[in-house]
Enzyme design. Structure first.
Site, PDB file in Angstrom:
ATOM      1  N   HIS A 105      38.853   6.833  30.926  1.00  8.24           N
ATOM      2  CA  HIS A 105      37.854   5.823  30.856  1.00  8.24           C
ATOM      3  C   HIS A 105      37.341   5.531  32.373  1.00  8.24           C
ATOM      4  O   HIS A 105      36.316   5.078  32.638  1.00  8.24           O
ATOM      5  CB  HIS A 105      38.233   4.549  30.457  1.00  8.24           C
ATOM      6  CG  HIS A 105      39.356   3.708  30.921  1.00  8.24           C
ATOM      7  ND1 HIS A 105      40.904   3.960  30.758  1.00  8.24           N
ATOM      8  CD2 HIS A 105      39.063   2.909  31.993  1.00  8.24           C
ATOM      9  CE1 HIS A 105      41.194   3.074  31.679  1.00  8.24           C
ATOM     10  NE2 HIS A 105      40.644   2.473  32.535  1.00  8.24           N
ATOM     11  N   ASP A 120      44.472   9.307  27.612  1.00 11.49           N
ATOM     12  CA  ASP A 120      43.410   8.833  28.373  1.00 11.49           C
ATOM     13  C   ASP A 120      43.556   9.299  29.950  1.00 11.49           C
ATOM     14  O   ASP A 120      43.891   8.736  31.142  1.00 11.49           O
ATOM     15  CB  ASP A 120      43.752   7.170  28.758  1.00 11.49           C
ATOM     16  CG  ASP A 120      42.653   6.417  29.124  1.00 11.49           C
ATOM     17  OD1 ASP A 120      41.686   7.095  29.664  1.00 11.49           O
ATOM     18  OD2 ASP A 120      42.215   5.386  28.996  1.00 11.49           O
ATOM     19  N   SER A 147      44.331   1.467  36.805  1.00  9.08           N
ATOM     20  CA  SER A 147      44.084   2.546  35.858  1.00  9.08           C
ATOM     21  C   SER A 147      43.937   3.618  36.437  1.00  9.08           C
ATOM     22  O   SER A 147      43.278   3.860  37.852  1.00  9.08           O
ATOM     23  CB  SER A 147      42.810   2.496  35.094  1.00  9.08           C
ATOM     24  OG  SER A 147      42.872   1.651  34.178  1.00  9.08           O
TER      25      SER A 147
HETATM   26  N1  ARG Z   1      41.766  -2.090  28.787  1.00 14.39           N
HETATM   27  C1  ARG Z   1      41.915  -0.962  29.751  1.00 14.39           C
HETATM   28  C2  ARG Z   1      41.349  -1.312  31.049  1.00 14.39           C
HETATM   29  O1  ARG Z   1      40.914  -2.807  31.213  1.00 14.39           O
HETATM   30  C3  ARG Z   1      41.295   0.327  29.203  1.00 14.39           C
HETATM   31  C4  ARG Z   1      39.823   0.270  28.752  1.00 14.39           C
HETATM   32  C5  ARG Z   1      39.249   1.538  28.435  1.00 14.39           C
HETATM   33  N2  ARG Z   1      39.241   1.634  27.004  1.00 14.39           N
HETATM   34  C6  ARG Z   1      38.383   0.814  26.028  1.00 14.39           C
HETATM   35  N3  ARG Z   1      38.908   1.190  24.776  1.00 14.39           N
HETATM   36  N4  ARG Z   1      37.595   0.180  26.357  1.00 14.39           N
HETATM   37  O2  ARG Z   1      40.421  -0.863  31.788  1.00 14.39           O
HETATM   38  N1  ASP Z   2      42.760  -0.482  31.858  1.00 11.61           N
HETATM   39  C1  ASP Z   2      42.846  -1.456  33.539  1.00 11.61           C
HETATM   40  C2  ASP Z   2      41.974  -0.549  34.446  1.00 11.61           C
HETATM   41  O1  ASP Z   2      41.032   0.161  34.062  1.00 11.61           O
HETATM   42  C3  ASP Z   2      44.138  -1.356  33.722  1.00 11.61           C
HETATM   43  C4  ASP Z   2      44.753  -2.772  33.246  1.00 11.61           C
HETATM   44  O2  ASP Z   2      43.885  -3.767  33.174  1.00 11.61           O
HETATM   45  O3  ASP Z   2      45.872  -3.001  32.953  1.00 11.61           O
HETATM   46  O4  ASP Z   2      42.350  -0.712  35.583  1.00 11.61           O
END
Ligand code: ARG
Ligand code: ASP
Length: 720
Positions: free
Chosen positions: A83, A219, A644
Site C-alpha cells: 500500500h 502487504d 507502514s
Molecule cells: N490501515 C492501514 C494504514 O493505515 C492499511 C491501509 C491500506 N489498506 C487498505 N485496505 N486500505 O495505512
Molecule cells: N497502516 C498504517 C500506515 O500506513 C500503519 C498504522 O496506522 O498502524 O502507516
C-alpha cells in the site's frame, strides 16, 4: 469501590505500560536499554544507533515522506508495503500490463521501473539543538511572536549548521516545543520498482480486513535505490548504479514465537498521547462521530454505484479505500477509547498531577493548566466541529465542491496578487485537473452531495450556516447545481476558464457550484478558521507547558515524545490478545487461513490460482514452519500511521517481519495506548520470501539477500 477498581486498573496499566512508547534512537541509553534487554534483546544499543559506525538506522530510510522502508541487500534493494508503493505500481500499469492485478517482477536489473517523484531519506545524524532554537525567545511573552522567532532561528540554523553539500539539515520539535532536534539527512531520488505481488496477495482482504486481526495480507513491495558513481544521491540517470548501503538487514528464516522480542524501527507520523481528558471527550463525543457520519454516507453512496458498474468501481477503488481507511479507524478509535476507559483514567491521572503540582509548590506555574484547558477546549468546540464539517464535506468528500473550492482559491489569488498570479495558477489548475476528471462520475457525486449538504445543514453549528442552506431542500439544490454547473466536465471547465480575467471571474461567479462554495468558504475563512487558529495557538502553548510540567514532576518515569514523522524505535513482544469476553486471539496466521477466507472472483478475497496450487502441493521450500506457511503476526510494538513498511527486527538485529497495520480494538493507541489490547500487525518475512521465490520465481532477488538462522546454534548455510 469504583475508585478502588479504577485505581487497580491504573496500577495495572502503569506497570504494563512499560511497553508503550516511540523512542528517539539516539537516546535509548538507560531505562530503555534495560527494559529492552529485560524483554530479551541481545544487541547493544550502539548496534541500533551509532554515528561513527554503521548501525541499524542506516538500513531504515523514510519512504516517500509517508511510509518506512528497509534495505535488505548490499545492492540497495529495499522492502516496503504494497500500500506504500501502490501509486507507483498503479502508474506503471495499463490495461495490457496490469501490474496491480498480475503483480510485477524484474528478473534483471535492466527491467526495474523508474519512478518520477519517488524518494527515500536516510538519517545520518541526530543532535539536540534546543538551546540554539530557543535563543532570544525567553523574554517574548506573546505566543505568536515567540513562534515567529523560533521559526526564524530554525531556518537560520538549518542553513548554517555544518553538513556535506549533498545532505540536508532538518530541525523538528519534540515534547510539544520543549525540545528541538537536528536531523542530518540524505535523500535519494532514483528509486526503481523491483517487485510487487498481485493485489489479491498484497491487498488480500482489502477494506473488510483493514484494521482487523486475524489478518492474511501479503502487504509488501520491493524497490531499489540508485546512486551516482560516488554512491551519493543523484537524479535518475542510466549511468546510476545500485546504492551500496552502510548497513542492510539480514533476514531470519527462523520466524517468531509468542513472547519473542521485537523492535520496530520507522517513522511514525503523528500521535496525541498527552491530551487532557476534555480533549479526548471532544474527540469521542463530537469530532469523531461527525466525521464518521459524513464518511458513512459518502461511502454508502459510492459503494452502491461501484457494485452496479465495474467502470465506476475501477474509477473509485483507490478514492474509496482512502476515505474508508480513516473512517474505519475513527470508529475503532472511538470504541477503543470508550472500552479502555481512557477518559476516566486520564481524569484520575489529572487529579494525581494536580496533587503533585501542589506538593512541588508549583501552583503559580502549573496550577491553572487543567482549568485553562477546560476553558479553551470549551471555547474551541463549535469552531472545531464547523471546521471538520467544512473540510470533510467540501474539501474531502464531495468532489464537485472540492473542484469549486480550488476555483474559489483562484479568485482569492486574483484579489491578493493580481492578474499574473491568477493566470499562472489558472494554467496550473487546468493541467492538474485533467487526471481528476478521468475518475469522476457526476451522478455518483450528485448523490453524495445531496446526502452531505443535508447533513451540513442539519448538524453543523447553525451560527456558521449561510442563509441559502438553512432549511435547504437538498434534493432540489443538488439537481439545480448538477444540472447546470460547468465544473462537471473537463471540457466545460476549460471553456469556463478561457478568455480574459474579467470574463473568467464573471463566468465562475455565475456557476451555481461555485456560488455555494463561495458562501461556505467565505464563512469558513472569515469566521471559523481565524478563531480556531487563535484558540488552537493558546492550546498549543498550554500543551507545551503541560508537557514541561509532566517532565519535571515525573522525573523517574520515562515519557516519550509524541510521534512527529521522525525516526523512532518501538519495541515489545510477539503477543496475542483477548478482544472480548471468552475470545482469545493467537499471534500468528497461516496460509491455511488465506484459503479459509478465499472467495473465488471476489474483489477482496480472491486468490491467484498459482498460490492455491502451491498451497495444495505444500510446495513451501525452506519457508515453512511445521509444514505451514506463516502469513502475519502481531506484537506489542507501539506504532502509528507512517510506520507502514517498518522493519520488525528480532533480538539480534535480523529482519523477521514488515509492519503494516494495527488491530481493530487497539486503534485508539494514537491517543491512549493500552498494552492489553493494542497490537501492531506485521507480515511474516517468510511469507514475503515464499512469494518472491515460489510464487514469482525471482531467484535473482533471493540471491541478493543474506538469509540467516539466528535461533539455531550453528549458522546454517543459506538455502540454495
Ligand atoms: N490501515 C492501514 C494504514 O493505515 C492499511 C491501509 C491500506 N489498506 C487498505 N485496505 N486500505 O495505512
Ligand atoms: N497502516 C498504517 C500506515 O500506513 C500503519 C498504522 O496506522 O498502524 O502507516
Amino acid at each position: 469501590m469504583r475508585f478502588l477498581k479504577l485505581f487497580v486498573l491504573l496500577f495495572v496499566i502503569q506497570t504494563q505500560a512499560q511497553q508503550g512508547g516511540m523512542w528517539v534512537p539516539s537516546l535509548l541509553k538507560g531505562m530503555n536499554e534495560t527494559e529492552m534487554k529485560d524483554l530479551g534483546m541481545k544487541m547493544s544499543i550502539k548496534e541500533i544507533y551509532d554515528v561513527n559506525n554503521s548501525s541499524l538506522k542506516d538500513a531504515v530510510p523514510h519512504f516517500n515522506g509517508g511510509c518506512t522502508s528497509e534495505v535488505i541487500s548490499p545492492k540497495g534493494l529495499i522492502l516496503t508495503n504494497h500500500h506504500c508503493g501502490y501509486s507507483q505500481i498503479q502508474s506503471h500499469s495499463t490495461v495490457e500490463k496490469d501490474y496491480l492485478t498480475d503483480g510485477f517482477w524484474a528478473y534483471k536489473m535492466e527491467d526495474e521501473l523508474v519512478n518520477e517523484n519517488l524518494y527515500v531519506t536516510f538519517i545520518v545524524k541526530i543532535e539536540d539543538v534546543t538551546a540554539a532554537v530557543l535563543e532570544g525567545t525567553a523574554t517574548l511573552t506573546n505566543e505568536a511572536e515567540k513562534q515567529a522567532k523560533i521559526q526564524e532561528n530554525i531556518s537560520t540554523l538549518s542553513r548554517t549548521l555544518p553538513k556535506e553539500s549533498w545532505q540536508e539539515n532538518k530541525i523538528r520539535t519534540f515534547y510539544e516545543g520543549n525540545q528541538y532536534m537536528l536531523f542530518i539527512t540524505e535523500t535519494f531520488t532514483d528509486v526503481r520498482l523491483v517487485g510487487a505481488p498481485p493485489t489479491s496477495i498484497g491487498k488480500f482482504g482489502s477494506d473488510t480486513d483493514n484494521w482487523v486481526w486475524p489478518r492474511h495480507t501479503g502487504d509488501f513491495s520491493l524497490f531499489r535505490i540508485y546512486a551516482d558513481k560516488n554512491n551519493r544521491p543523484a537524479n535518475y540517470s542510466k549511468d546510476n548504479v545500485p546504492y551500496t548501503p552502510k548497513h542492510f538487514l539480514p533476514i531470519s528464516l527462523d520466524g517468531v514465537a509468542e513472547d519473542d522480542f521485537t523492535l520496530v524501527f520507522g517513522y511514525p507520523g503523528k500521535t496525541n498521547e498527552y491530551l487532557p481528558s476534555i480533549a479526548i471527550e471532544q474527540i469521542v463525543n463530537e469530532l469523531n462521530p461527525a466525521k464518521i457520519e459524513i464518511r458513512d454516507k459518502a461511502l454508502k453512496v459510492a459503494d452502491g454505484f461501484m457494485r452496479k458498474d465495474n467502470a465506476i468501481k475501477i474509477q473509485y477503488a483507490s478514492k474509496y479505500a482512502g476515505i474508508a481507511n480513516y473512517w474505519k479507524k475513527w470508529i475503532g478509535e472511538t470504541q477503543g477509547l470508550k472500552k479502555s476507559n481512557a477518559i476516566a483514567i486520564k481524569k484520575e491521572s489529572e487529579k494525581v498531577f494536580q496533587t503533585k503540582v501542589v506538593k512541588a509548590g508549583k501552583q503559580k506555574e502549573y496550577g491553572s493548566l487543567l482549568s485553562d484547558f477546560e476553558k479553551n477546549y470549551t471555547e474551541i468546540a463549535p469552531y472545531a466541529v464547523a471546521r471538520d464539517y467544512f473540510q470533510e464535506v467540501v474539501l474531502r468528500n464531495t468532489e464537485l465542491l472540492s473542484v469549486a473550492f480550488k476555483l474559489y482559491q483562484l479568485e482569492q489569488v486574483y484579489k491578493a496578487n493580481g492578474e499574473q498570479s491568477f493566470t499562472d495558477r489558472k494554467n496550473n489548475l487546468i493541467s492538474s485537473l485533467s487526471g481528476f476528471y478521468k475518475n469522476f462520475n457526476s451522478n455518483l457525486d450528485q448523490n453524495v452531495f445531496e446526502q452531505l449538504i443535508d447533513l451540513y445543514a442539519k448538524k453543523s453549528p447553525k451560527e456558521f450556516l449561510p442563509p441559502s442552506i438553512v432549511n435547504v431542500d437538498a434534493t432540489k439544490l443538488a439537481s439545480e447545481i448538477y444540472s447546470t454547473s460547468k465544473l462537471k466536465s473537463y471540457t466545460d471547465l476549460k471553456t469556463l476558464l478561457t478568455g480574459d480575467t474579467k470574463t473568467v471571474l464573471a463566468n465562475l461567479n455565475n456557476d451555481k457550484a461555485f456560488q455555494l462554495v463561495k458562501e461556505l468558504a467565505d464563512i469558513y475563512s472569515k469566521e471559523i478558521a481565524p478563531k480556531y487558529d487563535e484558540i488552537n495557538l493558546r492550546i498549543s502553548a498550554l500543551q507545551r507547558t503541560y508537557m514541561k510540567a509532566q517532565l519535571e514532576l515525573n522525573k523517574d518515569s520515562r515519557i516519550f515524545p509524541d510521534a512527529n514523522s521522525t525516526l523512532r524505535v518501538t519495541y515489545g513482544k510477539v503477543k496475542g490478545y483477548e478482544p472480548k469476553d471468552a475470545t482469545v486471539y493467537t499471534p500468528i496466521t497461516y496460509l491455511d487461513g488465506v484459503m479459509e477466507k478465499y472467495v473465488p472472483g471476489d474483489y477482496e478475497f480472491d486468490m491467484p490460482s498459482k498460490l492455491i496450487d502451491l498451497y495444495n502441493a505444500k510446495d513451501y521450500g525452506v519457508y515453512a514452519e511445521n509444514g505451514k506457511i506463516p502469513v502475519n503476526f502481531i506484537g506489542t510494538n507501539h506504532t502509528t500511521g507512517g510506520n507502514s513498511g517498518s522493519p520488525a527486527i528480532d533480538a539480534k538485529g535480523n529482519l523477521v517481519g514488515l509492519n503494516f497495520d494495527r488491530v481493530w480494538e487497539g486503534t485508539m493507541s494514537d491517543i491512549y495506548y493500552d498494552p492489553s489490547i493494542c497490537r501492531n500487525i506485521m507480515v511474516d518475512v517468510r511469507y514475503i520470501l515464499f512469494i518472491m521465490d515460489k510464487y514469482a520465481g525471482a531467484q535473482n532477488l533471493i540471491d541478493e539477500l543474506k538469509l540467516v538462522h539466528p535461533k539455531k546454534t550453528k549458522a546454517l548455510k543459506n538455502k540454495k
